[in-house]
Design a protein around this motif. Structure first.
Motif, PDB file in Angstrom:
ATOM      1  N   HIS A 368     -22.725 -10.784 -28.093  1.00 44.37           N
ATOM      2  CA  HIS A 368     -22.898 -10.986 -29.534  1.00 44.37           C
ATOM      3  C   HIS A 368     -24.352 -10.944 -29.959  1.00 44.37           C
ATOM      4  O   HIS A 368     -24.677 -10.424 -31.024  1.00 44.37           O
ATOM      5  N   LYS A 369     -25.198 -11.506 -29.133  1.00 49.96           N
ATOM      6  CA  LYS A 369     -26.625 -11.553 -29.475  1.00 49.96           C
ATOM      7  C   LYS A 369     -27.197 -10.133 -29.533  1.00 49.96           C
ATOM      8  O   LYS A 369     -28.074  -9.827 -30.328  1.00 49.96           O
ATOM      9  N   LEU A 370     -26.642  -9.284 -28.676  1.00 46.78           N
ATOM     10  CA  LEU A 370     -27.100  -7.898 -28.675  1.00 46.78           C
ATOM     11  C   LEU A 370     -26.575  -7.152 -29.896  1.00 46.78           C
ATOM     12  O   LEU A 370     -27.136  -6.137 -30.311  1.00 46.78           O
ATOM     13  N   GLY A 371     -25.498  -7.686 -30.475  1.00 47.95           N
ATOM     14  CA  GLY A 371     -24.899  -7.029 -31.636  1.00 47.95           C
ATOM     15  C   GLY A 371     -23.574  -6.367 -31.304  1.00 47.95           C
ATOM     16  O   GLY A 371     -23.033  -5.606 -32.102  1.00 47.95           O
ATOM     17  N   GLY A 372     -23.034  -6.677 -30.119  1.00 47.73           N
ATOM     18  CA  GLY A 372     -21.778  -6.045 -29.696  1.00 47.73           C
ATOM     19  C   GLY A 372     -20.577  -6.912 -30.001  1.00 47.73           C
ATOM     20  O   GLY A 372     -20.669  -7.945 -30.662  1.00 47.73           O
ATOM     21  N   ARG A 373     -19.436  -6.459 -29.496  1.00 50.72           N
ATOM     22  CA  ARG A 373     -18.189  -7.196 -29.680  1.00 50.72           C
ATOM     23  C   ARG A 373     -17.449  -7.168 -28.343  1.00 50.72           C
ATOM     24  O   ARG A 373     -17.728  -6.313 -27.491  1.00 50.72           O
TER      25      ARG A 373
END
Ligand SMILES: C[S@@+](CC[C@H](N)C(=O)[O-])C[C@H]1O[C@@H](n2cnc3c(N)ncnc32)[C@H](O)[C@@H]1O
Length: 517
Positions: A368-373
């Motif tokens: 999530h921190k990376l921007g993924g799911r």
């Protein structure tokens, strides 16, 4: 003022962060001892992933809670003697056959001691449970609060599709309502207009005269209470008031569950309806009061508290619950940041702690921190096929989408084999890029192997740059925001403090190189 949202065990948070007698209202909806695992349904992909367990075992944690409750509490923690006696008795009573129930009760009892400590003398607590353990929980509450502080057993009656069973359909939950003090000094706002009295009732009690007759002896005395005549007239509501405002709300509440496609639904399991929480918050707190939900789940009590202008504190031990709460608050109160987050890793030290104590939550957090799911489909431990997360990036200047596979490694000993494994997964999945997120700084040989995995066009047509197909990003870079994505990640929640992801600072490693990512 933004509310406080804590990721962590509520026992630690209450002990270390919440002052004595500082909270006006506590609503708690803990796991019910259902022996189930609950899954979050992800809206976009309709896939599921584990949210939290409600299975209890007599393990070290239970043993520690029991020891604390029976004479070995840490300094400064006061466990009432009555509670110690009760938990010893319960342990004998439940015996070895129901040790798991005892583990659940010990977990609850030690936390209820803290809740009683943080509650103001005028405050109230509502414990939401079901008949599985409500009888034991009421004994525990009596021994902490005192039975004089018990106010109501509220029955929340809901309707759902019947199940096959050789018993009556189970269609209610229980809310045990206690106040910190027994002298009626607690905040309580009578709620009207939620229920109607039957016409026949209004007709029967429709005049003052009838009410006076009723009070002075026409009512059949209650045999159990030894009454010889009815309660005094002053104990009854004026008939005119009941006509004008509706009846004061009773202790049996009919509130619908959230519809499967209801607007309110977040996908978080066990989500409660806002209408239910509205009653609790409006009855037992005033604007500006502090509302605590120590098992906040997807944040129903928090959202209602915010809507009703209360100050709030929410705690949950499941990192995905915290994520759902933040999303829900951002959507419900667009344009303002109504939460401050504590407990999620904010630096390398706390990230390392998460990686070492809860590998599963660490993966979730890093993705999530990376921007993924999370990947599509149910994710089970050890069966993710090398995929811990995914991301779709849109080109900056075209509609083209590129699929990114994310793999997360929290352990210290990493080898170039992990990089090769990710490359294999990216090939197998016919994805465009792969990101290996590492807790620890990768070795130079790992970086070399990643470089050897080849280049792909940078997702921007304007400069024709190329990027590495497999990229290693250390957690330190994610936390510092010094990584750059080769495209626009529209699924990523913008972080107001940092700006949108595509404007993140470029690392020193990136600057001056024509080959990026
Ligand atoms: C029944 S759910 C709460 C649902 C919530 N009322 C709502 O409407 O979304 C219980 C929650 O308690 C959390 N939980 C369990 N043990 C906890 C603990 N020790 N500290 C904090 N949260 C805990 C679980 O992760 C779960 O999200």
């Amino acid at each position: 003022m933004p509310g406080d949202l804590y990721y962590g065990d509520n026992l630690d948070v209450m002990r270390s962060k919440i002052a004595s007698e500082s909270v006006d209202l506590i609503y708690l909806d803990p796991p019910f001892n259902s022996d189930k695992t609950y899954h979050l349904i992800l809206k976009e992909s309709k896939s599921q992933e584990r949210a939290f367990f409600d299975t209890w075992n007599w393990d070290d944690t239970a043993e520690r809670a029991y020891a604390e409750l029976t004479g070995h509490a840490p300094p400064g923690i006061r466990v009432p003697g009555r509670l110690s006696d009760l938990v010893r008795t319960l342990k004998d009573f439940l015996g070895s056959e129901q040790r798991d129930t005892m583990a659940y009760l010990a977990m609850m009892a030690i936390r209820l001691v803290e809740m009683h400590r943080v509650l103001r003398r005028t405050g109230s607590l509502y414990l939401h449970c079901d008949p599985t353990a409500s009888h034991y929980l009421k004994l525990i509450l009596d021994s902490i609060f005192g039975h004089d502080c018990f106010r109501n057993e509220i029955i929340w009656r809901y309707r759902r599709w019947p199940t096959k069973a050789r018993r009556f359909q189970r269609m209610h939950d229980v809310l045990l309502f206690y106040t910190a003090g027994k002298d009626n000094e607690h905040v309580f706002e009578t709620l009207y207009g939620y229920e109607k009295l039957a016409d026949s009732t209004l007709k029967t009690f429709g005049t003052k005269k009838q009410k006076a007759d009723f009070s002075s002896g026409h009512r059949k005395p209650s045999v159990e209470s030894g009454e010889t005549k009815g309660p005094p007239l002053s104990d009854f509501w004026e008939v005119e008031d009941v006509h004008a405002n509706g009846a004061p709300l009773s202790d049996a509440w009919e509130v619908g569950v959230i519809a499967p496609i209801g607007k309110e639904r977040t996908g978080y399991p066990t989500q409660k309806p806002e209408k239910l929480l509205e009653r609790v918050v409006r009855a037992s707190s005033r604007p500006g009061d502090v509302v605590l939900d120590p098992f906040c789940g997807c944040g129903t009590a928090i959202v209602v508290a915010e809507k009703e202008s209360r100050v709030w504190i929410g705690i949950d031990v499941a990192i995905r619950a915290i994520d759902v709460v933040k999303d829900r608050l951002d959507k419900t109160f667009p344009g303002k940041r109504v939460w401050t987050e504590y407990g999620e890793p904010s630096d390398v030290g706390t990230a390392l702690h998460l990686a070492e104590t809860n590998a599963y939550d660490f993966q979730w957090w890093a993705v999530h921190k990376l921007g993924g799911r999370p990947p599509k489909g149910e994710r089970k431990k050890g069966s993710d096929g090398g995929i811990d997360g995914e991301m779709t990036l849109r080109d900056f200047d075209s509609e083209k989408r590129r699929r990114v596979i994310i793999s997360v490694k929290g352990q210290r000993n990493l080898t170039p084999d992990f990089v090769k494994a990710l490359e294999t997964t990216v090939d197998r999945e016919k994805a465009d890029y792969g990101v290996l997120v590492t807790m620890h700084e990768p070795s130079p040989s790992m970086r070399n192997v990643a470089r050897d995995c080849g280049l792909v066009p940078w997702a921007s047509a304007h400069d024709g740059k190329m990027g590495h197909r497999i990229r290693i990003i250390a957690v330190a870079e994610i936390l510092a925001g010094t990584f750059q994505l080769p495209g626009r990640n529209e699924a990523c929640r913008p972080d107001p403090e940092r700006g949108p992801p595509d404007r993140r600072r470029v690392s020193s490693e990136d600057v001056g190189h024509s080959v990026r990512w």
